[in-house]
Design an enzyme around this catalytic site. Structure first.
Site, PDB file in Angstrom:
ATOM      1  N   HIS A 142       0.537  -0.940  -0.245  1.00 50.44           N
ATOM      2  CA  HIS A 142       0.002   0.250   0.447  1.00 50.44           C
ATOM      3  C   HIS A 142       0.571   1.329  -0.565  1.00 50.44           C
ATOM      4  O   HIS A 142       0.228   2.473  -0.431  1.00 50.44           O
ATOM      5  CB  HIS A 142      -1.416   0.387   1.412  1.00 50.44           C
ATOM      6  CG  HIS A 142      -1.801  -0.990   1.297  1.00 50.44           C
ATOM      7  ND1 HIS A 142      -2.891  -1.036   0.278  1.00 50.44           N
ATOM      8  CD2 HIS A 142      -2.462  -1.983   2.437  1.00 50.44           C
ATOM      9  CE1 HIS A 142      -3.477  -2.196   0.233  1.00 50.44           C
ATOM     10  NE2 HIS A 142      -3.201  -2.408   1.403  1.00 50.44           N
ATOM     11  N   ASP A 179      -2.759 -10.357  -2.518  1.00 49.10           N
ATOM     12  CA  ASP A 179      -3.161  -9.884  -1.290  1.00 49.10           C
ATOM     13  C   ASP A 179      -4.638  -9.699  -1.273  1.00 49.10           C
ATOM     14  O   ASP A 179      -4.791  -9.276  -2.767  1.00 49.10           O
ATOM     15  CB  ASP A 179      -2.404  -8.505  -0.787  1.00 49.10           C
ATOM     16  CG  ASP A 179      -2.429  -8.033   0.684  1.00 49.10           C
ATOM     17  OD1 ASP A 179      -2.127  -8.251   1.589  1.00 49.10           O
ATOM     18  OD2 ASP A 179      -3.709  -7.739   1.413  1.00 49.10           O
ATOM     19  N   HIS A 181      -6.791  -7.113  -0.402  1.00 47.94           N
ATOM     20  CA  HIS A 181      -6.404  -5.623  -1.194  1.00 47.94           C
ATOM     21  C   HIS A 181      -5.657  -5.273  -2.231  1.00 47.94           C
ATOM     22  O   HIS A 181      -4.382  -6.158  -2.355  1.00 47.94           O
ATOM     23  CB  HIS A 181      -6.111  -5.328   0.229  1.00 47.94           C
ATOM     24  CG  HIS A 181      -6.687  -5.487   1.528  1.00 47.94           C
ATOM     25  ND1 HIS A 181      -5.734  -6.622   2.548  1.00 47.94           N
ATOM     26  CD2 HIS A 181      -7.703  -5.216   2.256  1.00 47.94           C
ATOM     27  CE1 HIS A 181      -7.285  -6.492   3.480  1.00 47.94           C
ATOM     28  NE2 HIS A 181      -8.089  -5.483   3.131  1.00 47.94           N
ATOM     29  N   ASP A 267      -4.257 -13.055   3.412  1.00 52.07           N
ATOM     30  CA  ASP A 267      -5.431 -12.370   3.626  1.00 52.07           C
ATOM     31  C   ASP A 267      -6.963 -12.614   2.507  1.00 52.07           C
ATOM     32  O   ASP A 267      -7.953 -12.365   3.398  1.00 52.07           O
ATOM     33  CB  ASP A 267      -5.545 -11.214   4.420  1.00 52.07           C
ATOM     34  CG  ASP A 267      -4.707  -9.937   3.001  1.00 52.07           C
ATOM     35  OD1 ASP A 267      -4.594 -10.578   2.251  1.00 52.07           O
ATOM     36  OD2 ASP A 267      -5.118  -9.384   3.364  1.00 52.07           O
TER      37      ASP A 267
HETATM   38 ZN   LIG Z   1      -4.226  -6.569   2.504  1.00 50.40          ZN
END
Ligand SMILES: [Zn+2]
Length: 373
Positions: A142, A179, A181, A267
């Site tokens: 991120h 991931d 996200h 995740d």
């Molecule tokens: Zn994540």
């Protein structure tokens, strides 16, 4: 060719402290229900399961080194590095949106980025090792060139990919981010470049909100070298397999990478508290196996799997075990103790409702079924 697998790990990764989840009420009343999702226990349980499951005997232990300013500046601005340094020195906890730090964090974030560089050194120079699992924190995907975000400070895989290109002279690197996200920071860093193909498979409409949509395809020279694959909740193992076969494998075949780096957040796992994608150990094993086969076909097996997210302490190590089994190409003889929900479809729900009605309709009256979305 004999190809061993490296496991990069350092106890210093435990020193980065993100604190507690905080709910602040009117008047400043504070409730801290638990440790932040990204915490050191994630690392401890992964390490323990690698050691006690027998996986460790297939792995060569290596230590990371810290990324220097020069290394970080390949993908981050000087301002960003100085801001992270100053904030950690001053003991400021929140450095960016959902990016929580302690005084040790800046140094550990350099170690995390340096671990991916160490992995690059290994797969490029060590004739016996072509695959690496880098067990690192803080995560990185991120973090953009100029901002810390979502538990990330420096973008570990981006630092590694830029190093592979500038220091080792590679021309084509794939970063595949599984991931749950969106890897917004990695996308941001390489958005106008055609030497790093960034592919992200993530839960649609999730975090960061509005980020990771299909029309974000790269710009300028980079047009076509950014692929976002947002998938719906409950996609599950079969859904991931479908995505790998229909998009990821053919694209990698055409790009002909010289190195593949995975932003490996487990995740998307079936018990994760902050996602709903329902991937099991078997699903992660399939993904790592598949990507290992692609690396063997197109880039002499050079594959780096770098840890990102994954927050359920009971299941993260099992999902990661699946990843390492696929990476190494072994099966640990141990049955997953969790009974995991299978992917369900609306028609399955209709059948379930019909079943209940069948047994109850002599007693109760039911309304006509309505569709739902
Ligand atoms: Zn994540």
């Amino acid at each position: 060719m004999i190809s061993k697998t490296s496991w990069i790990w350092d106890e210093r990764f435990l020193d980065h402290n993100t604190g507690k989840v905080q709910y602040i009420f009117e008047g400043g009343e504070l409730v801290e229900p638990c440790d932040e999702f990204e915490n050191k226990h994630r690392m401890t349980v992964i390490k323990e399961i690698i050691e006690k499951s027998g996986l460790a005997k297939h792995l060569v232990r290596q230590l990371p080194y810290k990324a220097t300013d020069k290394d970080l500046l390949r993908v981050h601005t000087k301002d960003h590095i100085q801001r992270v340094q100053k904030a950690c020195k001053a003991g400021i906890r929140k450095i960016g949106p959902e990016a929580y730090a302690s005084s040790e964090t800046e140094g550990i974030a350099r170690l995390s980025a340096g671990a991916v560089m160490k992995a690059v050194d290994t797969v490029m120079e060590d004739e016996m090792i072509s695959k690496v699992y880098a067990q690192i924190r803080p995560p990185g995907h991120h973090a953009s060139s100029d901002q810390a975000m979502g538990f990330c400070f420096y973008n570990n895989v981006a630092v590694g990919a830029a190093y592979a290109i500038e220091h080792c002279g590679l021309k084509r690197v794939v970063i595949l981010d599984w991931d749950v996200h969106h890897g917004n920071g990695t996308q941001d860093i390489f958005y106008d470049r055609d030497d790093v193909l960034v592919i992200s498979i993530h839960e649609a409409g999730y975090f960061p909100l509005e980020s990771g949509q299909v029309h974000e395809v790269g710009q300028g020279k980079g047009e076509g070298y950014n692929i976002n694959i947002p998938v719906p909740p409950l996609t599950g193992d079969e859904g991931y397999r479908y995505v790998f076969e229909s998009i990821i494998a053919p694209v990698i075949k055409q790009f002909q990478p010289e190195l593949i780096i995975i932003s490996a957040g487990q995740d998307a796992n079936a018990l994760d508290p902050i996602s709903r994608l329902m991937v099991t150990r078997e699903g992660f094993k399939y993904m790592a196996n598949k990507i290992r086969e692609l690396a063997e076909s197109y880039c002499e097996g050079r594959l780096i799997i770098a840890q990102e997210g994954g927050y359920n302490l009971a299941y993260l190590p099992i999902a990661t075990m699946g990843v390492i089994e696929g990476l190494v190409g072994v099966d640990v003889n141990w049955k997953d103790p969790h009974v995991l929900p299978k992917r369900q479809t609306p028609s399955a729900l209709f059948e379930a409702v019909d079943d209940v009605i069948k047994y109850q309709k002599s007693i109760w009256e039911f309304t006509e079924k309505e569709t739902f979305c």
